[in-house]
Design an enzyme around this catalytic site. Structure first.
Site, PDB file in Angstrom:
ATOM      1  N   GLY A  28       0.828  -1.208   0.000  1.00 16.58           N
ATOM      2  CA  GLY A  28       0.000   0.000   0.000  1.00 16.58           C
ATOM      3  C   GLY A  28       0.853   1.244   0.000  1.00 16.58           C
ATOM      4  N   GLN A  80       3.030   9.902   1.437  1.00 17.36           N
ATOM      5  CA  GLN A  80       4.312   9.192   1.289  1.00 17.36           C
ATOM      6  C   GLN A  80       5.041   9.597   0.008  1.00 17.36           C
ATOM      7  OE1 GLN A  80       2.490   5.122   2.184  1.00 17.36           O
ATOM      8  NE2 GLN A  80       4.551   4.927   3.004  1.00 17.36           N
ATOM      9  N   CYS A 126       6.349  -0.615   6.351  1.00 18.85           N
ATOM     10  CA  CYS A 126       5.944   0.625   5.693  1.00 18.85           C
ATOM     11  C   CYS A 126       7.060   1.056   4.752  1.00 18.85           C
ATOM     12  CB  CYS A 126       5.711   1.705   6.747  1.00 18.85           C
ATOM     13  SG  CYS A 126       5.207   3.283   6.054  1.00 18.85           S
ATOM     14  N   LEU A 127       6.690   1.480   3.548  1.00 15.90           N
ATOM     15  CA  LEU A 127       7.694   1.904   2.569  1.00 15.90           C
ATOM     16  C   LEU A 127       8.438   3.161   3.036  1.00 15.90           C
ATOM     17  CD1 LEU A 127       5.777   1.239  -0.768  1.00 15.90           C
ATOM     18  CD2 LEU A 127       7.606  -0.133   0.242  1.00 15.90           C
ATOM     19  N   HIS A 131      -3.760   0.780   7.823  1.00 19.86           N
ATOM     20  CA  HIS A 131      -2.429   1.387   7.752  1.00 19.86           C
ATOM     21  C   HIS A 131      -2.429   2.629   6.844  1.00 19.86           C
ATOM     22  CE1 HIS A 131       2.138   0.886   7.552  1.00 19.86           C
ATOM     23  NE2 HIS A 131       1.888   1.786   6.619  1.00 19.86           N
ATOM     24  N   GLU A 132      -3.022   2.483   5.650  1.00 19.21           N
ATOM     25  CA  GLU A 132      -2.980   3.588   4.681  1.00 19.21           C
ATOM     26  C   GLU A 132      -3.868   4.753   5.113  1.00 19.21           C
ATOM     27  OE1 GLU A 132      -0.597   3.454   2.733  1.00 19.21           O
ATOM     28  OE2 GLU A 132      -0.248   1.315   3.001  1.00 19.21           O
ATOM     29  N   HIS A 171      -2.210   6.973   7.567  1.00 19.79           N
ATOM     30  CA  HIS A 171      -1.259   7.910   6.957  1.00 19.79           C
ATOM     31  C   HIS A 171      -1.945   9.230   6.611  1.00 19.79           C
ATOM     32  CE1 HIS A 171       2.650   6.048   6.375  1.00 19.79           C
ATOM     33  NE2 HIS A 171       2.137   4.950   5.869  1.00 19.79           N
TER      34      HIS A 171
HETATM   35 ZN    ZN Z   1       3.004   3.154   5.602  1.00 17.61          ZN
END
Ligand code: ZN
Length: 155
Positions: free
Chosen positions: A46, A51, A88-89, A130-131, A134
């Site tokens: 995701g 991000q 997480c990226l 999670h997304e 953000h």
């Molecule tokens: Zn993340």
């Protein structure tokens, strides 16, 4: 399409609340396409707009089975529980154990501006939580109960 630079933990933008998307214009469509290409390139599940440095309520999820584009998403309901490792990226190479609902139903707009509801289970439910976090300037690290340098095979 283009690969966008992924902002890393420590950058202020990841702590900011994202703005509602009023107009789903060509710029937003390009952003969605770029985010998908960036997600594939980074081999993630995701990606949220902050991000890639954009403070708008947009996120995408691609689990390999499910591909979901979320504009202005909101969680409608959540049930059950799962505890597992999450990454997480924006925090590469670190994985933390987080407890999440097992099933999550969201509503969001697609790229045509149509509202839809989507119910995700397991990894998809985890990614939805999670997304969407953000978009409110929060990260999974706030919820981690145990850290790991590797991802469990079960995830
Ligand atoms: Zn993340």
């Amino acid at each position: 399409m283009a690969i966008r630079n992924i902002v890393k933990l420590g950058d202020d933008i990841l702590t900011k609340k994202c703005r509602h998307v009023d107009d789903i214009n060509e710029k937003i469509i390009t952003l969605l396409d770029d985010m998908h290409e960036t997600l594939i390139e980074a081999d993630g599940v995701g990606l949220a707009a902050p991000q890639v440095g954009i403070l708008k309520r947009i996120a995408i999820i691609d689990t390999g089975l499910d591909f979901i584009e979320l504009i202005n998403p909101e969680i409608l309901s959540a049930s059950g529980e799962q505890t597992g490792l999450e990454g997480c990226l924006s925090y590469p190479g670190k994985f933390g154990e987080v407890t999440r609902p097992m099933v999550v139903t969201v509503k969001a707009q697609n790229r045509r501006g149509e509202w839809y509801e989507y119910t995700g289970e397991g990894l998809t439910a985890r990614a939805l939580c999670h997304e969407i976090e953000h978009l409110d300037g929060h990260m999974f690290i706030e919820k981690v109960t145990r850290w790991s340098d590797e991802m469990d095979s079960e995830e």
